[in-house]
Design a protein around this motif. Structure first.
Motif, PDB file in Angstrom:
ATOM      1  N   CYS A   5       0.844  -1.186   0.000  1.00  0.00           N
ATOM      2  CA  CYS A   5       0.000   0.000   0.000  1.00  0.00           C
ATOM      3  C   CYS A   5       0.883   1.240   0.000  1.00  0.00           C
ATOM      4  O   CYS A   5       1.947   1.262   0.612  1.00  0.00           O
ATOM      5  N   LEU A   6       0.419   2.267  -0.691  1.00  0.00           N
ATOM      6  CA  LEU A   6       1.078   3.559  -0.743  1.00  0.00           C
ATOM      7  C   LEU A   6       0.078   4.591  -0.264  1.00  0.00           C
ATOM      8  O   LEU A   6      -1.096   4.534  -0.627  1.00  0.00           O
ATOM      9  N   GLY A   7       0.527   5.511   0.566  1.00  0.00           N
ATOM     10  CA  GLY A   7      -0.357   6.540   1.075  1.00  0.00           C
ATOM     11  C   GLY A   7       0.357   7.366   2.118  1.00  0.00           C
ATOM     12  O   GLY A   7       1.576   7.512   2.088  1.00  0.00           O
ATOM     13  N   LEU A   8      -0.414   7.870   3.069  1.00  0.00           N
ATOM     14  CA  LEU A   8       0.163   8.666   4.139  1.00  0.00           C
ATOM     15  C   LEU A   8      -0.741   8.577   5.359  1.00  0.00           C
ATOM     16  O   LEU A   8      -1.964   8.612   5.216  1.00  0.00           O
ATOM     17  N   ALA A   9      -0.131   8.429   6.514  1.00  0.00           N
ATOM     18  CA  ALA A   9      -0.846   8.368   7.788  1.00  0.00           C
ATOM     19  C   ALA A   9      -1.926   7.287   7.785  1.00  0.00           C
ATOM     20  O   ALA A   9      -3.013   7.469   8.331  1.00  0.00           O
ATOM     21  N   GLY A  10      -1.628   6.144   7.145  1.00  0.00           N
ATOM     22  CA  GLY A  10      -2.560   5.028   7.132  1.00  0.00           C
ATOM     23  C   GLY A  10      -3.670   5.129   6.104  1.00  0.00           C
ATOM     24  O   GLY A  10      -4.482   4.221   5.975  1.00  0.00           O
ATOM     25  N   VAL A  11      -3.736   6.227   5.357  1.00  0.00           N
ATOM     26  CA  VAL A  11      -4.751   6.389   4.314  1.00  0.00           C
ATOM     27  C   VAL A  11      -4.176   5.859   3.006  1.00  0.00           C
ATOM     28  O   VAL A  11      -3.129   6.316   2.541  1.00  0.00           O
ATOM     29  N   VAL A  12      -4.833   4.874   2.424  1.00  0.00           N
ATOM     30  CA  VAL A  12      -4.349   4.223   1.204  1.00  0.00           C
ATOM     31  C   VAL A  12      -4.705   5.073  -0.012  1.00  0.00           C
ATOM     32  O   VAL A  12      -5.869   5.393  -0.232  1.00  0.00           O
ATOM     33  N   TRP A  13      -3.678   5.435  -0.784  1.00  0.00           N
ATOM     34  CA  TRP A  13      -3.883   6.144  -2.048  1.00  0.00           C
ATOM     35  C   TRP A  13      -3.823   5.184  -3.222  1.00  0.00           C
ATOM     36  O   TRP A  13      -4.433   5.417  -4.253  1.00  0.00           O
ATOM     37  N   ALA A  14      -3.026   4.113  -3.072  1.00  0.00           N
ATOM     38  CA  ALA A  14      -2.890   3.100  -4.123  1.00  0.00           C
ATOM     39  C   ALA A  14      -2.436   1.811  -3.471  1.00  0.00           C
ATOM     40  O   ALA A  14      -1.778   1.830  -2.424  1.00  0.00           O
ATOM     41  N   SER A  15      -2.794   0.682  -4.071  1.00  0.00           N
ATOM     42  CA  SER A  15      -2.337  -0.610  -3.571  1.00  0.00           C
ATOM     43  C   SER A  15      -1.965  -1.485  -4.764  1.00  0.00           C
ATOM     44  O   SER A  15      -2.585  -1.403  -5.819  1.00  0.00           O
ATOM     45  N   LEU A  16      -0.932  -2.293  -4.549  1.00  0.00           N
ATOM     46  CA  LEU A  16      -0.414  -3.129  -5.628  1.00  0.00           C
ATOM     47  C   LEU A  16      -0.245  -4.561  -5.130  1.00  0.00           C
ATOM     48  O   LEU A  16       0.291  -4.773  -4.038  1.00  0.00           O
ATOM     49  N   PRO A  17      -0.651  -5.549  -5.903  1.00  0.00           N
ATOM     50  CA  PRO A  17      -0.518  -6.953  -5.495  1.00  0.00           C
ATOM     51  C   PRO A  17       0.883  -7.492  -5.783  1.00  0.00           C
ATOM     52  O   PRO A  17       1.080  -8.341  -6.650  1.00  0.00           O
ATOM     53  N   ILE A  18       1.879  -6.982  -5.057  1.00  0.00           N
ATOM     54  CA  ILE A  18       3.266  -7.402  -5.277  1.00  0.00           C
ATOM     55  C   ILE A  18       3.888  -7.842  -3.956  1.00  0.00           C
ATOM     56  O   ILE A  18       3.485  -7.378  -2.895  1.00  0.00           O
ATOM     57  N   GLU A  19       4.864  -8.742  -4.045  1.00  0.00           N
ATOM     58  CA  GLU A  19       5.530  -9.266  -2.852  1.00  0.00           C
ATOM     59  C   GLU A  19       6.948  -8.725  -2.695  1.00  0.00           C
ATOM     60  O   GLU A  19       7.534  -8.832  -1.629  1.00  0.00           O
ATOM     61  N   HIS A  20       7.509  -8.178  -3.763  1.00  0.00           N
ATOM     62  CA  HIS A  20       8.826  -7.557  -3.675  1.00  0.00           C
ATOM     63  C   HIS A  20       8.897  -6.443  -4.715  1.00  0.00           C
ATOM     64  O   HIS A  20       8.199  -6.465  -5.733  1.00  0.00           O
ATOM     65  N   PHE A  21       9.736  -5.452  -4.433  1.00  0.00           N
ATOM     66  CA  PHE A  21       9.845  -4.304  -5.315  1.00  0.00           C
ATOM     67  C   PHE A  21      11.182  -3.610  -5.081  1.00  0.00           C
ATOM     68  O   PHE A  21      11.854  -3.847  -4.085  1.00  0.00           O
ATOM     69  N   THR A  22      11.538  -2.751  -6.008  1.00  0.00           N
ATOM     70  CA  THR A  22      12.705  -1.894  -5.869  1.00  0.00           C
ATOM     71  C   THR A  22      12.213  -0.454  -5.855  1.00  0.00           C
ATOM     72  O   THR A  22      11.410  -0.058  -6.707  1.00  0.00           O
ATOM     73  N   GLN A  39      11.346  -6.743   0.335  1.00  0.00           N
ATOM     74  CA  GLN A  39      10.422  -7.868   0.385  1.00  0.00           C
ATOM     75  C   GLN A  39       9.240  -7.420   1.243  1.00  0.00           C
ATOM     76  O   GLN A  39       9.441  -6.860   2.324  1.00  0.00           O
ATOM     77  N   VAL A  40       8.025  -7.644   0.764  1.00  0.00           N
ATOM     78  CA  VAL A  40       6.828  -7.291   1.527  1.00  0.00           C
ATOM     79  C   VAL A  40       6.548  -8.443   2.489  1.00  0.00           C
ATOM     80  O   VAL A  40       6.246  -9.551   2.049  1.00  0.00           O
ATOM     81  N   GLY A  41       6.685  -8.191   3.784  1.00  0.00           N
ATOM     82  CA  GLY A  41       6.462  -9.209   4.799  1.00  0.00           C
ATOM     83  C   GLY A  41       5.302  -8.848   5.703  1.00  0.00           C
ATOM     84  O   GLY A  41       4.829  -7.708   5.698  1.00  0.00           O
ATOM     85  N   ALA A  42       4.847  -9.788   6.500  1.00  0.00           N
ATOM     86  CA  ALA A  42       3.705  -9.553   7.384  1.00  0.00           C
ATOM     87  C   ALA A  42       3.992  -8.464   8.409  1.00  0.00           C
ATOM     88  O   ALA A  42       3.100  -7.698   8.780  1.00  0.00           O
ATOM     89  N   SER A  43       5.244  -8.359   8.878  1.00  0.00           N
ATOM     90  CA  SER A  43       5.556  -7.373   9.917  1.00  0.00           C
ATOM     91  C   SER A  43       6.144  -6.083   9.362  1.00  0.00           C
ATOM     92  O   SER A  43       6.462  -5.175  10.120  1.00  0.00           O
ATOM     93  N   GLY A  44       6.310  -5.986   8.050  1.00  0.00           N
ATOM     94  CA  GLY A  44       6.841  -4.769   7.463  1.00  0.00           C
ATOM     95  C   GLY A  44       7.600  -5.044   6.187  1.00  0.00           C
ATOM     96  O   GLY A  44       7.601  -6.165   5.673  1.00  0.00           O
ATOM     97  N   LEU A  45       8.260  -4.024   5.687  1.00  0.00           N
ATOM     98  CA  LEU A  45       9.057  -4.133   4.474  1.00  0.00           C
ATOM     99  C   LEU A  45      10.497  -4.429   4.861  1.00  0.00           C
ATOM    100  O   LEU A  45      11.105  -3.689   5.635  1.00  0.00           O
ATOM    101  N   VAL A  46      11.033  -5.518   4.333  1.00  0.00           N
ATOM    102  CA  VAL A  46      12.381  -5.955   4.675  1.00  0.00           C
ATOM    103  C   VAL A  46      13.333  -5.515   3.566  1.00  0.00           C
ATOM    104  O   VAL A  46      13.154  -5.899   2.400  1.00  0.00           O
ATOM    105  N   LEU A  47      14.323  -4.706   3.934  1.00  0.00           N
ATOM    106  CA  LEU A  47      15.328  -4.262   2.979  1.00  0.00           C
ATOM    107  C   LEU A  47      16.275  -5.424   2.699  1.00  0.00           C
ATOM    108  O   LEU A  47      16.942  -5.927   3.603  1.00  0.00           O
ATOM    109  N   MET A  48      16.315  -5.882   1.452  1.00  0.00           N
ATOM    110  CA  MET A  48      17.129  -7.030   1.080  1.00  0.00           C
ATOM    111  C   MET A  48      18.522  -6.610   0.610  1.00  0.00           C
ATOM    112  O   MET A  48      19.508  -7.202   1.003  1.00  0.00           O
ATOM    113  N   GLU A  49      18.589  -5.609  -0.270  1.00  0.00           N
ATOM    114  CA  GLU A  49      19.858  -5.130  -0.788  1.00  0.00           C
ATOM    115  C   GLU A  49      19.681  -3.681  -1.224  1.00  0.00           C
ATOM    116  O   GLU A  49      18.581  -3.268  -1.593  1.00  0.00           O
ATOM    117  N   ALA A  50      20.775  -2.935  -1.194  1.00  0.00           N
ATOM    118  CA  ALA A  50      20.777  -1.563  -1.689  1.00  0.00           C
ATOM    119  C   ALA A  50      21.940  -1.411  -2.659  1.00  0.00           C
ATOM    120  O   ALA A  50      22.938  -2.129  -2.571  1.00  0.00           O
TER     121      ALA A  50
END
Length: 138
Positions: A5-22, A39-50
């Protein structure tokens, strides 16, 4: 179905059915591309590599980074981010969201960066499944 989900302060502006992204952007002063894989995980977004293609103001290369094909690759040990908060202004330029082999500016989903709303949050969220997809489930 889980997604991003993308947005601000918990308000969803857009949502995408993806499990990983750059998330990619160009440094506003040095004009150097920076990329972070999540990686999109249940407890948050996990930074895999930069990755960053050079150094400069506020862009110190970590000691454990490796240089491959002109780009520094490294891993940061962070707890899952929930949300990942990013500033977004017209002066700095837009972020790119890359998934499934393609990159597009956030403006495709959120409109152009604005001084009035100068930030965006990213977080994992539960997405509704359309009725036509529910009926196709076994």
């Amino acid at each position: 179905m889980n997604g991003l989900c993308l947005g601000l302060a918990g308000v969803v502006w857009a949502s995408l059915p993806i499990e990983h992204f750059t998330l990619a952007w160009q440094h506003s002063i040095e004009k150097i591309r920076w990329e972070e894989d999540y990686q999109v995980g249940a407890s948050g977004l996990v930074l895999m590599e930069a990755r960053v293609r050079g150094s400069g103001a506020g862009m110190e290369i970590p000691d454990d980074a490796t240089l491959r094909d002109g780009t520094w690759h490294y891993h940061r040990q962070l707890p899952p981010l929930n949300p990942l908060h990013a500033g977004r202004t017209p002066e700095a330029g837009d972020y790119e969201l890359c998934f499934q082999g393609h990159c597009q500016p956030l403006a495709n989903w959120l409109g152009p960066p604005s001084r009035d709303v100068a930030a965006v949050d990213f977080w994992p969220c539960r997405l509704s499944m359309p009725a036509n997809e529910r009926s196709a489930l076994p």
